[in-house]
Scaffold this motif. Sequence first.
Motif, PDB file in Angstrom:
ATOM      1  N   LEU A  28       0.816  -1.214   0.000  1.00  0.00           N
ATOM      2  CA  LEU A  28       0.000   0.000   0.000  1.00  0.00           C
ATOM      3  C   LEU A  28       0.849   1.262   0.000  1.00  0.00           C
ATOM      4  O   LEU A  28       0.361   2.345   0.333  1.00  0.00           O
ATOM      5  N   ALA A  29       2.113   1.148  -0.363  1.00  0.00           N
ATOM      6  CA  ALA A  29       3.019   2.303  -0.402  1.00  0.00           C
ATOM      7  C   ALA A  29       3.109   2.848  -1.824  1.00  0.00           C
ATOM      8  O   ALA A  29       3.248   2.091  -2.782  1.00  0.00           O
ATOM      9  N   THR A  30       3.007   4.169  -1.939  1.00  0.00           N
ATOM     10  CA  THR A  30       3.082   4.832  -3.238  1.00  0.00           C
ATOM     11  C   THR A  30       4.080   5.978  -3.159  1.00  0.00           C
ATOM     12  O   THR A  30       3.978   6.830  -2.271  1.00  0.00           O
ATOM     13  N   VAL A  31       5.038   6.004  -4.055  1.00  0.00           N
ATOM     14  CA  VAL A  31       5.984   7.115  -4.132  1.00  0.00           C
ATOM     15  C   VAL A  31       5.246   8.286  -4.765  1.00  0.00           C
ATOM     16  O   VAL A  31       4.778   8.190  -5.901  1.00  0.00           O
ATOM     17  N   ALA A  53      18.421  12.522  -2.197  1.00  0.00           N
ATOM     18  CA  ALA A  53      17.055  12.690  -2.688  1.00  0.00           C
ATOM     19  C   ALA A  53      16.083  12.368  -1.563  1.00  0.00           C
ATOM     20  O   ALA A  53      16.218  11.348  -0.873  1.00  0.00           O
ATOM     21  N   LYS A  54      15.118  13.256  -1.372  1.00  0.00           N
ATOM     22  CA  LYS A  54      14.030  13.003  -0.440  1.00  0.00           C
ATOM     23  C   LYS A  54      12.931  12.312  -1.230  1.00  0.00           C
ATOM     24  O   LYS A  54      12.483  12.805  -2.257  1.00  0.00           O
ATOM     25  N   VAL A  55      12.520  11.158  -0.731  1.00  0.00           N
ATOM     26  CA  VAL A  55      11.493  10.366  -1.403  1.00  0.00           C
ATOM     27  C   VAL A  55      10.258  10.369  -0.509  1.00  0.00           C
ATOM     28  O   VAL A  55      10.271   9.802   0.578  1.00  0.00           O
ATOM     29  N   TYR A  56       9.209  11.052  -0.975  1.00  0.00           N
ATOM     30  CA  TYR A  56       7.975  11.128  -0.208  1.00  0.00           C
ATOM     31  C   TYR A  56       7.081   9.957  -0.597  1.00  0.00           C
ATOM     32  O   TYR A  56       6.852   9.695  -1.773  1.00  0.00           O
ATOM     33  N   VAL A  57       6.596   9.260   0.443  1.00  0.00           N
ATOM     34  CA  VAL A  57       5.824   8.045   0.228  1.00  0.00           C
ATOM     35  C   VAL A  57       4.498   8.144   0.971  1.00  0.00           C
ATOM     36  O   VAL A  57       4.458   8.497   2.153  1.00  0.00           O
ATOM     37  N   LEU A  58       3.423   7.845   0.264  1.00  0.00           N
ATOM     38  CA  LEU A  58       2.094   7.765   0.867  1.00  0.00           C
ATOM     39  C   LEU A  58       1.849   6.311   1.209  1.00  0.00           C
ATOM     40  O   LEU A  58       1.961   5.432   0.335  1.00  0.00           O
ATOM     41  N   ILE A  59       1.536   6.050   2.469  1.00  0.00           N
ATOM     42  CA  ILE A  59       1.329   4.672   2.916  1.00  0.00           C
ATOM     43  C   ILE A  59      -0.046   4.595   3.577  1.00  0.00           C
ATOM     44  O   ILE A  59      -0.332   5.338   4.517  1.00  0.00           O
ATOM     45  N   PHE A  81      13.750   8.278   2.771  1.00  0.00           N
ATOM     46  CA  PHE A  81      12.311   8.064   2.673  1.00  0.00           C
ATOM     47  C   PHE A  81      11.583   8.833   3.771  1.00  0.00           C
ATOM     48  O   PHE A  81      11.923   8.731   4.953  1.00  0.00           O
ATOM     49  N   LEU A  82      10.567   9.583   3.352  1.00  0.00           N
ATOM     50  CA  LEU A  82       9.772  10.390   4.271  1.00  0.00           C
ATOM     51  C   LEU A  82       8.287  10.133   4.029  1.00  0.00           C
ATOM     52  O   LEU A  82       7.874   9.889   2.887  1.00  0.00           O
ATOM     53  N   ARG A  83       7.535  10.227   5.063  1.00  0.00           N
ATOM     54  CA  ARG A  83       6.083  10.042   4.955  1.00  0.00           C
ATOM     55  C   ARG A  83       5.439  11.260   4.322  1.00  0.00           C
ATOM     56  O   ARG A  83       5.698  12.395   4.726  1.00  0.00           O
ATOM     57  N   ASP A  84       4.619  11.024   3.315  1.00  0.00           N
ATOM     58  CA  ASP A  84       3.876  12.099   2.673  1.00  0.00           C
ATOM     59  C   ASP A  84       2.547  12.223   3.385  1.00  0.00           C
ATOM     60  O   ASP A  84       1.686  11.346   3.271  1.00  0.00           O
ATOM     61  N   THR A  85       2.383  13.288   4.146  1.00  0.00           N
ATOM     62  CA  THR A  85       1.140  13.474   4.898  1.00  0.00           C
ATOM     63  C   THR A  85       0.187  14.416   4.190  1.00  0.00           C
ATOM     64  O   THR A  85      -0.960  14.557   4.586  1.00  0.00           O
ATOM     65  N   ALA A  86       0.623  15.065   3.126  1.00  0.00           N
ATOM     66  CA  ALA A  86      -0.217  16.043   2.422  1.00  0.00           C
ATOM     67  C   ALA A  86      -1.475  15.390   1.854  1.00  0.00           C
ATOM     68  O   ALA A  86      -2.549  15.989   1.891  1.00  0.00           O
ATOM     69  N   GLU A  87      -1.356  14.190   1.342  1.00  0.00           N
ATOM     70  CA  GLU A  87      -2.499  13.542   0.711  1.00  0.00           C
ATOM     71  C   GLU A  87      -3.353  12.764   1.712  1.00  0.00           C
ATOM     72  O   GLU A  87      -4.411  12.253   1.370  1.00  0.00           O
ATOM     73  N   GLU A  88      -2.913  12.653   2.960  1.00  0.00           N
ATOM     74  CA  GLU A  88      -3.673  11.935   3.963  1.00  0.00           C
ATOM     75  C   GLU A  88      -4.858  12.744   4.477  1.00  0.00           C
ATOM     76  O   GLU A  88      -5.819  12.207   4.972  1.00  0.00           O
TER      77      GLU A  88
END
Length: 92
Positions: free
Chosen positions: A24-27, A39-45, A84-91
């Motif tokens: 369920l992880a999406t870059v 590189a900062k990689v934002y991931v939506l989980i 790798f960082l958590r992308d919270t913008a889309e949550e």
Amino acid sequence: MEEALKEEMGGVVGFEVDDPGLALATVTEVVVAANLKDAKVYVLIRGSEDEIDKALKTLRHASTFVRQQVAMNLDLRHAPHLHFLRDTAEEN
């Protein structure tokens, strides 16, 4: 370059890292430093907080493998170090 890295990392994370917790992880975004070394990689989980924390730990542990695969697949001499960082913008 950022878009190419994003697409390639999405494939590597989704299909080549063998961990069901990453299903369920999406870059969502990749931001490469000006010197191309990091590189900062934002991931939506999707999932519970525990599942999200576990998935981020898995990604961080697999970062060397992901970096090597991306470098090989994109024919890069040097690939940036991945953070790798958590992308919270889309949550929200």
